[in-house]
Design an enzyme around this catalytic site. Structure first.
Site, PDB file in Angstrom:
ATOM      1  N   TYR A   1      -5.010 -10.460   9.847  1.00  0.00           N
ATOM      2  CA  TYR A   1      -5.908 -10.164   8.735  1.00  0.00           C
ATOM      3  C   TYR A   1      -7.325 -10.657   9.023  1.00  0.00           C
ATOM      4  O   TYR A   1      -8.274  -9.887   9.087  1.00  0.00           O
ATOM      5  CB  TYR A   1      -5.411 -10.857   7.464  1.00  0.00           C
TER       6      TYR A   1
ATOM      7  N   HIS B   1      -8.066  -4.039  -1.213  1.00  0.00           N
ATOM      8  CA  HIS B   1      -7.308  -4.108   0.037  1.00  0.00           C
ATOM      9  C   HIS B   1      -6.257  -2.990   0.093  1.00  0.00           C
ATOM     10  O   HIS B   1      -6.207  -2.223   1.057  1.00  0.00           O
ATOM     11  CB  HIS B   1      -6.648  -5.492   0.135  1.00  0.00           C
ATOM     12  N   GLU B   2      -5.447  -2.881  -0.940  1.00  0.00           N
ATOM     13  CA  GLU B   2      -4.371  -1.867  -0.902  1.00  0.00           C
ATOM     14  C   GLU B   2      -4.952  -0.453  -0.884  1.00  0.00           C
ATOM     15  O   GLU B   2      -4.443   0.427  -0.196  1.00  0.00           O
ATOM     16  CB  GLU B   2      -3.397  -2.048  -2.080  1.00  0.00           C
TER      17      GLU B   2
ATOM     18  N   GLU C   1      -3.831  -4.377   9.162  1.00  0.00           N
ATOM     19  CA  GLU C   1      -4.261  -5.453   8.257  1.00  0.00           C
ATOM     20  C   GLU C   1      -5.684  -5.940   8.527  1.00  0.00           C
ATOM     21  O   GLU C   1      -6.416  -6.278   7.603  1.00  0.00           O
ATOM     22  CB  GLU C   1      -3.271  -6.618   8.303  1.00  0.00           C
TER      23      GLU C   1
ATOM     24  N   GLU D   1       0.798  -1.225   0.000  1.00  0.00           N
ATOM     25  CA  GLU D   1       0.000   0.000   0.000  1.00  0.00           C
ATOM     26  C   GLU D   1       0.836   1.282   0.000  1.00  0.00           C
ATOM     27  O   GLU D   1       0.516   2.223   0.747  1.00  0.00           O
ATOM     28  CB  GLU D   1      -0.926  -0.033   1.218  1.00  0.00           C
TER      29      GLU D   1
ATOM     30  N   ASP E   1       8.500  -9.636   9.725  1.00  0.00           N
ATOM     31  CA  ASP E   1       7.980 -10.155   8.447  1.00  0.00           C
ATOM     32  C   ASP E   1       7.358 -11.541   8.594  1.00  0.00           C
ATOM     33  O   ASP E   1       6.432 -11.896   7.878  1.00  0.00           O
ATOM     34  CB  ASP E   1       9.100 -10.287   7.413  1.00  0.00           C
TER      35      ASP E   1
ATOM     36  N   HIS F   1      -6.079   0.495   2.560  1.00  0.00           N
ATOM     37  CA  HIS F   1      -4.983   0.909   3.439  1.00  0.00           C
ATOM     38  C   HIS F   1      -4.756   2.432   3.418  1.00  0.00           C
ATOM     39  O   HIS F   1      -4.110   2.966   4.316  1.00  0.00           O
ATOM     40  CB  HIS F   1      -3.676   0.242   3.012  1.00  0.00           C
TER      41      HIS F   1
HETATM   42  N1  BES Z   1       0.971  -4.455   3.789  1.00  0.00           N
HETATM   43  C1  BES Z   1       0.731  -5.739   3.251  1.00  0.00           C
HETATM   44  C2  BES Z   1       1.982  -6.444   2.810  1.00  0.00           C
HETATM   45  C3  BES Z   1       2.996  -6.674   3.926  1.00  0.00           C
HETATM   46  C4  BES Z   1       2.580  -7.058   5.185  1.00  0.00           C
HETATM   47  C5  BES Z   1       4.332  -6.527   3.674  1.00  0.00           C
HETATM   48  C6  BES Z   1       3.523  -7.255   6.201  1.00  0.00           C
HETATM   49  C7  BES Z   1       5.263  -6.732   4.669  1.00  0.00           C
HETATM   50  C8  BES Z   1       4.864  -7.099   5.937  1.00  0.00           C
HETATM   51  C9  BES Z   1      -0.269  -5.691   2.101  1.00  0.00           C
HETATM   52  O1  BES Z   1      -1.256  -4.720   2.262  1.00  0.00           O
HETATM   53  C10 BES Z   1      -0.996  -6.997   2.071  1.00  0.00           C
HETATM   54  O2  BES Z   1      -1.650  -7.285   3.027  1.00  0.00           O
HETATM   55  N2  BES Z   1      -0.886  -7.744   0.990  1.00  0.00           N
HETATM   56  C11 BES Z   1      -1.613  -8.988   0.848  1.00  0.00           C
HETATM   57  C12 BES Z   1      -2.894  -8.695   0.119  1.00  0.00           C
HETATM   58  C13 BES Z   1      -4.057  -9.545   0.472  1.00  0.00           C
HETATM   59  C14 BES Z   1      -4.262  -9.787   1.924  1.00  0.00           C
HETATM   60  C15 BES Z   1      -5.324  -9.000  -0.154  1.00  0.00           C
HETATM   61  C16 BES Z   1      -0.753  -9.951   0.063  1.00  0.00           C
HETATM   62  O3  BES Z   1       0.301  -9.562  -0.420  1.00  0.00           O
HETATM   63  O4  BES Z   1      -1.118 -11.099  -0.063  1.00  0.00           O
HETATM   64 ZN    ZN Z   2      -2.549  -5.269   3.850  1.00  0.00          ZN
END
Ligand code: BES
Ligand code: ZN
Length: 631
Positions: free
Chosen positions: A408, A322-323, A345, A298, A400, A326
């Site tokens: 989520y 989703h993005e 999340e 995001e 991470d 955010h």
């Molecule tokens: N912000 C996250 C990606 C992220 C989370 C990067 C934690 C590093 C550490 C992003 O918004 C996300 O949640 N992406 C998901 C999308 C899905 C849940 C719709 C993904 O990449 O799968």
């Molecule tokens: Zn996210």
């Protein structure tokens, strides 16, 4: 069963692990960011100015970062910043109206996860200045964990190199020396110099009409946390979607992207109606090569997106919802530390489901709710109890790795529970007011709780008690009255899976042509475990599963292929693992191969062949699955 036993264990045996808002007896402070070295109680960064040159040959960004800091502690004499693998050549310090002075600096002890603190000694005479600027000359190293340097052959066009960043959770420090904690928000500006045939874009005010001359300037006037700092440079072009929305991508992907993400402008408008004003100006997407490690990220004004969403039928755009969401939950109201990640999340996943419902329809949103719920139930089987709290104790490990589905899906379910209890209209008003109240602030779980208490729970129409809410936040599993998402379409897909497996339903009677990808995914996930390979072959032949272009259907199918050792589809499985780099798509398939008792070596050899194509973050996490004894 799970729910009740989990609750009991937590309240009796593990009480100290169920973190609340006060430091625990062993000194753990839930409000502290354990993943940053920065002395943010003494100085906070208010503005960042970057001047960086991009060197593809050396795989290096080099130049200067100027941090404008406000002093909080009159006695502080040092500024401690986060870094990882940075080469620092000089530091100049200046207070307003004073000439710059060189500042002494040294590195502290390196930590494999957190990087290396950079300790800067303020020159004499600056010891009490209320505002201090530091100009740091530095270069990144080729192994910067935030940056992936792609040779031309790993891009769609194959002719130009590309580099992109992924700063969340704590990788910004590997391309900029800064206070790398979500607790600090800064505005920023940047000048980026690169080859004149390439375009640089950032999480800032990208100008679709900027002359393509190799020198690009950006400003981000809204204060953002460091994990939202982002850059990409490559053979990137722009195409509009709507008045405030558009796509950046290599020219080869531009047309497909505009088609796939055509609903983005509509999503933006509906989101503003539901959640409040969009505070960031434009909302654009950047579609990256397949090695982008996430579905989406995001980055403000410019979400970074995996090309695996390009299914051709707009079926995977929940990631865009989703993005975009955010832009409110996360970018506007930010988690104070990674322990509070559910505020980013979980709230976003709830908003995402609301957007899917208004842009498409309730059936589609319900299908996605059910799939999320089933993933959550699976996670409860694998995640240790203390980590099943929405706001768990988090002072160790790699943030991470903490990206499981608890934040989520449990977070989403919690908000769904509140919506059900108070009614949609009341809850919508609450959400709207919440974003308005905390706009551009960084908050802990407990500040959210206090706000919730004051503005929803203690109203005349109290439906939910603070204790009930605290169970969601601090205890594992789910409360007994948690909502259970339902979808008639998915129920029927599950029934048909059972019926077909026992020979009561012929394959031709399964209405797959009328189904969403989500229904087919549910059908596959509901096949009984004792199905023979001949039956899988029948299914594959009828539905073309091994050859599907839909990355989510393929993911579900190839997990089954690997678990059940349906070796006939192994060539396609291998091609799938070579083609995609998004962690969510490939990790569970590798894990299923590694765990089926036979294919660990095969998985290792597929990985070795594909490894160079993967992002280092994904490659490293796959290595821990495939070489468990080396870690
Ligand atoms: N912000 C996250 C990606 C992220 C989370 C990067 C934690 C590093 C550490 C992003 O918004 C996300 O949640 N992406 C998901 C999308 C899905 C849940 C719709 C993904 O990449 O799968
Ligand atoms: Zn996210």
């Amino acid at each position: 069963m799970l729910r009740h036993s989990a609750w009991l264990i937590c309240t009796t045996l593990l009480l100290s692990a169920c973190a609340r808002d006060v430091p625990t007896s062993d000194g753990y402070d839930p409000a502290r960011d354990y993943f940053s070295f920065a002395n943010t109680d003494q100085f906070v960064t208010e503005h960042l100015a970057l001047d960086l040159a991009v060197d593809f040959e050396a795989r290096r960004l080099s130049g200067t970062a100027r941090l404008d800091l406000r002093r909080l502690d009159p006695d502080a004499t040092e500024v401690v910043l986060d870094t990882r693998d940075l080469h620092i050549t000089s530091v100049l310090a200046f207070a307003p109206e004073n000439a710059p002075l060189p500042a002494a600096f040294r590195f502290g002890d390196a930590d494999t996860i957190k990087g290396t603190p950079l300790v800067i000694q303020l020159p004499e005479g600056m010891a009490s200045a209320a505002a201090v600027s530091l100009k740091i000359a530095y270069a990144t190293s080729p192994q910067s964990t935030a940056l992936q340097w792609l040779p031309p052959e790993l891009t769609a066009g194959g002719k130009h190199p590309m580099v992109f960043s992924q700063s969340q959770a704590i990788h910004a420090r590997s391309w900029v020396p800064l206070q790398d904690t979500p607790a600090v928000r800064t505005t920023y500006e940047a000048t980026i110099t690169t080859a004149s045939n390439l375009l640089a874009v950032m999480s800032a005010d990208n100008d679709p009409l900027a002359p393509r001359d190799g020198s690009y300037t950006f400003t981000m006037p809204q204060p953002i946390p460091s994990y939202l700092l982002a850059i990409a440079v490559g053979n990137i072009y722009f195409a509009p979607i709507g008045a405030e929305t558009g796509v950046y991508a290599e020219p080869e992907l531009l047309e497909a992207s505009v088609y796939e993400f055509a609903d983005t402008q509509d999503m933006l408008e509906q989101a503003e109606r539901l959640f409040g004003p969009y505070e960031w100006g434009r909302y654009d997407l950047l579609v990256l090569p397949p090695s982008f490690p996430y579905g989406g990220m995001e980055n403000p004004r410019l979400s970074f997106i995996t090309p695996s969403l390009l299914a051709g039928d707009r079926s995977l755009v929940a990631v865009i919802a989703h993005e975009l969401a955010h832009s409110w939950s996360g970018n506007l109201v930010t988690n104070a530390t990674w322990r509070d990640g559910w505020l980013n999340e979980g709230v976003t996943s709830y908003l995402e489901s609301r957007l899917m419902e208004v842009i498409y329809d309730k059936d589609r949103a319900d299908e996605e709710r059910v799939i999320a719920y089933e993933e959550l139930l699976l996670d409860f089987e694998n995640v240790p109890l203390p980590m099943q709290a929405l706001a768990p104790r988090l002072d160790d490990g790699d943030p991470d790795d903490f990206q499981g589905t608890i934040h989520y899906h449990k977070g989403q379910l919690f908000l769904q529970y509140l919506e059900n209890a108070f009614g949609r209209d009341t809850f919508d008003e609450f959400i709207f007011g919440y974003f308005e109240h905390f706009a551009f602030k960084t908050i802990t779980t407990e500040r959210f709780l206090d706000y919730l208490d004051a503005n929803l729970l203690s109203g005349a129409n109290a439906k939910v008690s603070r204790e009930q809410v605290e169970q969601w936040i601090y205890e594992p599993g789910l409360p007994g009255d948690a909502p259970v998402p339902k979808s008639a379409t998915l129920d029927s897909a599950a029934r048909l899976a059972g019926g077909w497996a026992v020979g009561e339903v012929a394959i031709g009677e399964v209405p797959v042509a009328d189904w969403s990808p989500q229904a087919l995914i549910h059908f596959i996930n509901n096949l009984p475990s004792d199905l023979g390979n001949d039956r899988l072959e029948e299914l594959d032949a009828a539905f073309g599963l091994s050859d599907t272009n839909n990355a989510e259907i393929a993911r579900t199918w190839f997990i089954q292929v690997a678990e059940r050792r349906y070796v006939r589809a192994y060539p396609q499985l291998e091609a799938y693992l070579a083609r995609h780099g998004r962690g969510r798509l490939i990790s569970p398939v590798y894990a299923a191969l590694a765990r089926n008792g036979v294919d660990l070596e095969r998985a290792q050899s597929i990985f070795e062949k594909a490894r160079a194509n993967y992002h280092p973050l994904v490659a490293n996490s796959l290595a821990t699955i495939l070489y468990p004894n080396n870690t």
